[in-house]
Design a protein around this motif. Structure first.
Motif, short mmCIF file in Angstrom:
data_model
loop_
_atom_site.label_atom_id
_atom_site.label_comp_id
_atom_site.label_asym_id
_atom_site.label_seq_id
_atom_site.Cartn_x
_atom_site.Cartn_y
_atom_site.Cartn_z
N ILE A 264 0.81 -1.30 -0.02
CA ILE A 264 -0.03 0.09 0.15
C ILE A 264 1.11 1.42 -0.07
N LYS A 265 2.04 1.17 0.62
CA LYS A 265 2.90 2.14 0.59
C LYS A 265 3.62 2.35 -0.90
N ALA A 266 3.96 1.61 -1.58
CA ALA A 266 4.37 1.48 -2.93
C ALA A 266 3.32 1.97 -3.88
N ALA A 267 2.04 1.71 -3.63
CA ALA A 267 0.98 2.41 -4.36
C ALA A 267 0.86 3.89 -4.01
N GLY A 268 1.46 4.62 -3.20
CA GLY A 268 1.48 5.83 -2.67
C GLY A 268 0.76 6.37 -1.38
N TYR A 269 0.37 5.51 -0.78
CA TYR A 269 -0.46 6.01 0.47
C TYR A 269 0.55 6.19 1.54
N ARG A 270 0.64 6.97 2.42
CA ARG A 270 1.12 7.49 3.67
C ARG A 270 0.30 7.57 4.58
N PHE A 271 0.73 6.66 5.92
CA PHE A 271 -0.18 6.46 7.02
C PHE A 271 -0.17 7.68 7.85
N ARG A 272 -1.36 8.17 8.31
CA ARG A 272 -1.49 9.05 9.27
C ARG A 272 -1.07 8.67 10.80
#
Length: 300
Positions: A264-272
Motif C-alpha cells: 500500500i505504501k508502494a501504491a503511494g499511500y502514507r499512513f497518518r
C-alpha cells in the motif's frame, strides 16, 4: 469526468470513517440491517439503505448509479451475502461501475509463528471465519476479472479509533493486560482504513493490500502506554493461560505474525498513524478518543 458515487455494503465503523473523510463531498450510500441505525449513518454523511440479505428495488436503483463499490460484510456459512444477493446485478446491471473494494482481514494468513508476512505469503487460515474470508477474497477477485473492473482487497489488522481504543477501555474499566510471551498484533486506525480506500479508489487501483500499521506489538504494551498518557496505573498483568476469554478472543491469540505494509505504501499511500503511540497521543491530545467528540484530556 462524471461524478463518483460510492455504495458501501455494511456501513459500520470503518465505513463511517470513510464517509467522514469525504473531502470532495461525493455521494456515499451505505447499507445497514436495522433502520434504527439510519440516523447514525446520516450523521456520518452516508445515505442509509436497508440490506437484510435480499436486493430490494431501491438497492438496485442505487447500484445502477454506483461508480465505486465497497464491501464490508463478512461471509457466512452460505458464502458471501453480497455476492449471493447482488452478484448478478454487479455483473449485468451496474453500467457505471469503475472499481470494487473489499474489506478483508489479516486473519487470512493464519499463524506464522511471529514471522513477517506480506501479500505474497501463504494464506494458512486457522479459524473457520478466516477460511470463509479466503474464499470470499477469491470470489471478489474473480468477479473483478470477469467483468473487467479492478478489485482491491484490503486486508485489515485490528481496527481501532475513537471509541475503540485502550484509552476508552481504561476509562470504562474494561482494559486488560493479557500477557502471552512472544505474542504480537498489528493494528490499524480507522482513519487510515478510510485513507487507503480513498487513495485506491482515486486511481481505481486493484490488487491485494495489507492495510496495517508499521509496528506489530504486544497488546499489553498498548494498554500500558495508554495508561501512561492518562496518568493512571495500568491494570495488572494476566497470564494468558489463566485468562477468561471467549472462544473467538482466544482464537486470535492462536495466530502470531508480523504483517508488512509495503504494497500500500508502494501504491503511494502514507499512513497518518504509523504506530499505536502516534495514534493514542493524537487522540488523547485532541480529546476525541472516547467517541469522536472532543473533551478535556484531563478526564479519566
Amino acid at each position: 469526468m462524471s461524478e463518483r458515487r460510492f455504495f458501501i455494503f455494511g456501513a459500520g465503523y470503518s465505513a463511517k470513517a470513510f464517509a467522514r473523510a469525504n473531502a470532495q463531498h461525493a455521494p456515499v450510500f451505505g447499507t445497514t440491517r436495522a433502520t434504527e441505525r439510519f440516523e447514525a449513518l446520516r450523521s456520518a454523511g452516508i445515505g442509509p439503505l436497508q440490506f437484510d440479505g435480499a436486493l430490494s428495488p431501491e438497492l438496485g436503483d442505487a447500484l445502477r448509479q454506483t461508480t465505486h463499490l465497497i464491501v464490508s460484510v463478512a461471509p457466512d456459512e452460505a458464502g458471501d451475502p453480497v455476492l449471493n444477493a447482488a452478484g448478478a446485478t454487479i455483473r449485468a446491471n451496474m453500467p457505471a461501475l469503475q472499481w470494487i473494494g473489499y474489506l478483508s482481514t489479516v486473519g487470512v494468513y493464519g499463524d506464522h509463528g511471529g514471522a513477517w508476512v506480506d501479500e505474497t505469503s501463504d494464506c494458512r487460515p486457522v479459524s473457520k471465519r478466516s477460511v470463509m474470508r479466503v474464499a470470499a477474497e477469491r470470489e471478489w477477485l474473480a468477479l473483478g476479472q470477469e467483468i473487467g473492473k479492478p478489485a482491491a482487497i484490503l486486508r485489515l489488522s485490528g481496527i481501532y479509533g475513537p471509541g475503540r481504543n485502550a484509552l476508552a477501555n481504561l476509562e470504562d474499566g474494561t482494559a486488560r493486560r493479557l500477557v502471552k510471551p512472544g505474542q504480537v498484533f498489528n493494528r490499524i486506525h480507522c482513519d487510515d482504513i478510510a485513507g487507503a480506500l480513498w487513495h485506491l479508489a482515486g486511481s481505481n487501483r486493484g490488487g491485494i493490500f495489507n492495510v496495517t500499521d508499521d509496528e506489530p506489538a504486544p497488546p499489553q504494551d498498548v494498554v500500558a502506554y495508554a495508561a501512561g498518557l492518562m496518568g493512571v496505573e495500568p491494570p495488572p498483568d494476566i497470564p494468558f493461560e489463566t485468562a477468561q476469554l471467549s472462544p473467538m478472543a482466544r482464537s486470535f491469540y492462536g495466530e502470531n505474525k508480523r504483517v508488512a505494509n509495503q504494497a500500500i505504501k508502494a501504491a503511494g499511500y502514507r499512513f497518518r498513524f504509523p504506530n499505536y503511540r502516534v495514534a493514542l497521543e493524537r487522540m488523547w491530545t485532541e480529546g476525541n478518543w472516547r467517541d469522536g467528540a472532543p473533551r478535556s484530556p484531563m478526564r479519566g
